[in-house]
Design an enzyme around this catalytic site. Sequence first.
Site, short mmCIF file in Angstrom:
data_model
loop_
_atom_site.label_atom_id
_atom_site.label_comp_id
_atom_site.label_asym_id
_atom_site.label_seq_id
_atom_site.Cartn_x
_atom_site.Cartn_y
_atom_site.Cartn_z
N ARG A 261 -3.25 4.39 -2.01
CA ARG A 261 -3.91 4.39 -0.70
C ARG A 261 -3.47 5.61 0.10
O ARG A 261 -2.29 5.92 0.17
CB ARG A 261 -3.58 3.10 0.08
CG ARG A 261 -4.06 1.85 -0.63
CD ARG A 261 -3.73 0.58 0.12
NE ARG A 261 -4.14 -0.60 -0.65
CZ ARG A 261 -3.98 -1.84 -0.25
NH1 ARG A 261 -3.40 -2.11 0.91
NH2 ARG A 261 -4.39 -2.84 -1.02
N ARG A 276 4.99 0.97 3.98
CA ARG A 276 3.64 1.57 3.95
C ARG A 276 3.72 2.83 3.10
O ARG A 276 4.23 3.86 3.55
CB ARG A 276 3.17 1.87 5.37
CG ARG A 276 1.67 2.16 5.47
CD ARG A 276 1.28 2.52 6.89
NE ARG A 276 1.52 1.43 7.82
CZ ARG A 276 0.65 0.48 8.11
NH1 ARG A 276 -0.54 0.47 7.53
NH2 ARG A 276 0.95 -0.47 8.98
N GLU A 348 2.91 -8.37 7.09
CA GLU A 348 2.06 -8.88 6.01
C GLU A 348 2.69 -8.65 4.64
O GLU A 348 3.12 -7.54 4.31
CB GLU A 348 0.71 -8.18 6.07
CG GLU A 348 -0.24 -8.58 4.93
CD GLU A 348 -1.46 -7.68 4.83
OE1 GLU A 348 -2.01 -7.60 3.73
OE2 GLU A 348 -1.84 -7.05 5.85
N SER A 351 -2.39 -11.34 1.31
CA SER A 351 -3.63 -11.71 2.01
C SER A 351 -4.60 -12.25 0.99
O SER A 351 -4.52 -11.93 -0.20
CB SER A 351 -4.24 -10.50 2.73
OG SER A 351 -4.72 -9.55 1.81
N ARG A 388 6.75 -4.40 -0.52
CA ARG A 388 7.00 -5.27 0.65
C ARG A 388 7.78 -6.52 0.26
O ARG A 388 8.58 -7.02 1.06
CB ARG A 388 5.67 -5.63 1.33
CG ARG A 388 5.03 -4.43 2.00
CD ARG A 388 3.97 -4.82 2.99
NE ARG A 388 3.41 -3.65 3.65
CZ ARG A 388 2.71 -3.67 4.78
NH1 ARG A 388 2.47 -4.83 5.37
NH2 ARG A 388 2.24 -2.56 5.31
#
Length: 424
Positions: A261, A276, A348, A351, A388
């Site tokens: 990403r 991130r 987060e 999800s 994460r």
Amino acid sequence: MIDPRTLRDDPDRVRAAQAKRGLSAEIVDVALAADAERRTAIATFEAKRAEQKQLGKLIPQAQGEEKQSLLAQTRSLSAQVKEAEAAQVAAEAAWQEAVRSIPNLAADEAPAGGEDDFVVLETIGTPRDFAAEGFEPRDHIELGRMLGAIDLERGAKVSGSRFYFLTGVGAELEFALVNLAMEQARNNGFTQVIAPSLVKPRAMEGTGFLGQAADDVYRIEGEEMYLVGTSEVAMAAYHSEEILDAATLPRRYAAFSPCFRKEAGSHGKDTKGIIRVHWFDKVEMFVHTTLDQAAAEHQRLLQWEKDFLDKLELAYQVIDTAAGDLGLSAIRKFDCEAWIPTQGKYRELTSTSNCTDFQARRLDIRTRVEGQTVPVATLNGTLTAIPRAIVAILENHQQPDGSVRVPKALQPWLGREVLEPVGA
């Protein structure tokens, strides 16, 4: 894309859905106008083609001047048919562009608003009170350095910012998390998959990632290929252009893949550490099922995510994401956010999204229900996003000397109960 019948029969519902996401309803009128023009163009083309065929039947029976007149008419009509066909193709393209730019209609239950308008559905566990234990928690960067688990400096040297090496017990932690996730998935009836991280435009566009998320996607220059940000892309396209036997649904897959990403729009956010990053590994659950079972399957995916976080012995909350923060394809999304001690907030970790038949329409994935061929529903859910998860484990299970207690569920895969600082 959305069901065109909904757009034609209930445009106000689509307008309301746009407003709930905080988007303009102008595209609804554009799409309706494009649909009308498309249908007019189709009717015009078909009428011209019918006239051409009828004229063609008369020519063999004609003689002399009559035949010459009919041939002249045929030449003129042929040009008109080509013109009408070109107009039909252009109208179809305009219609497709318009309708594909409309996001899936957010569920009635999804909160309205943007990123900060989520609703907390439940909180599981209690964040650890380090002050009561008499020490200040270290962040995952310091712990990773002490354990010889995360090398950010060499990651930046080799690949640039937001890259890293997992070394020693850091690498072992990744393998342990993947093994634990795959074991849970297998026990719940998922087929394990190693999915490609490079896909064709059809897969990326079909899942909606060349829409609002296009700026976050890596494209391979000189080739019609993209790097995926999630194996959802490959797994959605896995059954593209297929008709699935209803008796085989739901089809559940647990796919491992590297994910890439650009993190566009995140300038200044989480610039340190591995929360991130531009590349990470992930185990993603993906399901093809019938539309009437989609909502119930969504709840099952959420429960499997919670089960995994429980195994990691983390305190977390479950949020109902607001409509304006949903991806293009989703009607509803639940996030599980784990407590990160040094940030003093929930972040987060997983999800899960219900995309109903939105992706299936784009990718032409169908099944048969009561003799009718209909699109399937697709759903996705993170089982573990490695960086994460590692952050949460290190920070929540650390001890005063910098060692980290290993959650019991991971101990068989790591072969130890405690991760010790290097040299300790």
